[in-house]
Design a protein around this motif. Sequence first.
Motif, short mmCIF file in Angstrom:
data_model
loop_
_atom_site.label_atom_id
_atom_site.label_comp_id
_atom_site.label_asym_id
_atom_site.label_seq_id
_atom_site.Cartn_x
_atom_site.Cartn_y
_atom_site.Cartn_z
N UNK A 1 0.85 -1.19 0.00
CA UNK A 1 0.00 0.00 0.00
C UNK A 1 0.88 1.24 0.00
N UNK A 2 0.62 2.14 -0.93
CA UNK A 2 1.36 3.40 -1.04
C UNK A 2 0.45 4.53 -0.59
N UNK A 3 0.88 5.26 0.42
CA UNK A 3 0.11 6.40 0.93
C UNK A 3 0.78 7.69 0.50
N UNK A 4 0.10 8.42 -0.39
CA UNK A 4 0.62 9.69 -0.88
C UNK A 4 -0.24 10.85 -0.42
N UNK B 1 -3.70 7.22 -2.49
CA UNK B 1 -3.53 5.81 -2.11
C UNK B 1 -3.50 4.93 -3.36
N UNK B 2 -2.64 3.92 -3.31
CA UNK B 2 -2.58 2.92 -4.37
C UNK B 2 -2.16 1.60 -3.74
N UNK B 3 -2.65 0.51 -4.29
CA UNK B 3 -2.29 -0.81 -3.78
C UNK B 3 -1.82 -1.70 -4.93
N UNK B 4 -0.93 -2.60 -4.62
CA UNK B 4 -0.47 -3.55 -5.62
C UNK B 4 -0.01 -4.82 -4.93
N UNK B 5 0.01 -5.92 -5.68
CA UNK B 5 0.44 -7.20 -5.15
C UNK B 5 1.57 -7.74 -6.02
N UNK B 6 2.63 -8.18 -5.37
CA UNK B 6 3.82 -8.66 -6.07
C UNK B 6 4.02 -10.14 -5.78
N UNK B 7 4.27 -10.90 -6.83
CA UNK B 7 4.54 -12.34 -6.73
C UNK B 7 6.01 -12.56 -7.09
N UNK B 8 6.78 -13.11 -6.16
CA UNK B 8 8.20 -13.37 -6.38
C UNK B 8 8.44 -14.87 -6.36
N UNK B 9 8.98 -15.41 -7.44
CA UNK B 9 9.29 -16.84 -7.53
C UNK B 9 10.75 -16.98 -7.94
N UNK B 10 11.52 -17.63 -7.09
CA UNK B 10 12.96 -17.68 -7.34
C UNK B 10 13.44 -19.10 -7.60
N UNK B 11 14.41 -19.21 -8.48
CA UNK B 11 15.10 -20.48 -8.68
C UNK B 11 15.91 -20.78 -7.43
N UNK B 12 16.27 -22.05 -7.18
CA UNK B 12 16.98 -22.39 -5.95
C UNK B 12 18.28 -21.61 -5.73
#
Length: 386
Positions: free
Chosen positions: A182-185, A251-262
């Motif tokens: 969440x970004x609060x501006x 206000x702005x919201x976003x969702x981040x998906x992080x998938x990493x190799x081993x």
Amino acid sequence: MNVEQILEKLIAFPVLGGESNLEIIHWIKSYIEKHGIKPTLVPNKTNTKASLHCRIGPEIDGGTILSGHTDVVPVKGQNWDTDPFKLTDKGDGKLYGRGTCDMKGFLACCLAALPAMTKTNLKTPIYLAFSYDEEIGCLAAPELIKHIQSTYSEKPKYAIIGEPSMLQPIIGQKSMHILDITVNGSAGHSSRIKQEVSAVHEAAKLVLWAEQKMTDLIASGNIDNRFNPPHSSLHIGKISGGIAANIIADKATLSMDIRTIPQDNSFNIFQDFITHCKNRENALRTIYPDFEIKIKENHPIVPALNTNTHTEIVSLIAKLTGSQKWSTVSYASEAGQFAQAGFQSIICGPGSIKQAHRANEFITKKQLQKGVAMIQSLINHSKISN
């Protein structure tokens, strides 16, 4: 009960990730108890959910854990031809229903093979370990694993996680980490864009940071061609904010998906992101003192799986399935958590991941029978020779 009858029972429990699974877990517990085995429940803090584990066989090191989850993903908005929570046989060699392949099919195979386990003189034990809330972030597995380790005096050696793989051994998976941001501006007239701090603009810059971080990881040579894509990925799946073109968004919201190799470290990437956000806060608070970027972990990091091809579990699963081939997947599962806890771990279960999470999910009868056969092979491998 045969495997199809057990699967029919399991499908009838519409337990979605995040919901109480007590009804299905108590049915499984009762079924196991009827075969002379006393399972142990591992409840959550509010006693609304529970995992289950049990041992069949002697108190001897070197046993094998068969691991699965009891929850499924939602069906809302999907166009099903049948009742998703009623096992349906159309006569085409397939059994339809939510969770048939992901992964109540594997649970049914384990339970169908239970009578044979109890009647066999095993030299090494076999354990059943069934969790809840896997579909919303593999939340229950860590506590289940700790409970297994503290309950038994002996040490299990292997863990087979029965996610649908068409019974092809899977030795590697990416890690997974999901962040809600969440970004609060500061709100204001759009003509004052340089005098205020737009939450939407800053959210967009976070998207660019994620894109650049992924590019930098690739450029650094962090490539693992066993995976598709062969690198770690950072992806923004949701973003929203603002109310009008001429109003600076506060206000702005976003969702981040992080998938990493081993080879990559998920925690380090997370820390880099936190540092970047703190730097942005420090820079922009000279304009708007209350500017803030809030980061909430949707769930803890689900670790990667990276089982060496020379480990004993790989040789064992080859014997059980008859397959000398192995593969990797980009989705996350509880396998990484079992591996992190010290068990030699591998993914191998009946059904195709292509059918998971979609309308008209199914498992073929042939795959279901092969799943039972794999567990029967494990029983034969674990028994005392006459």
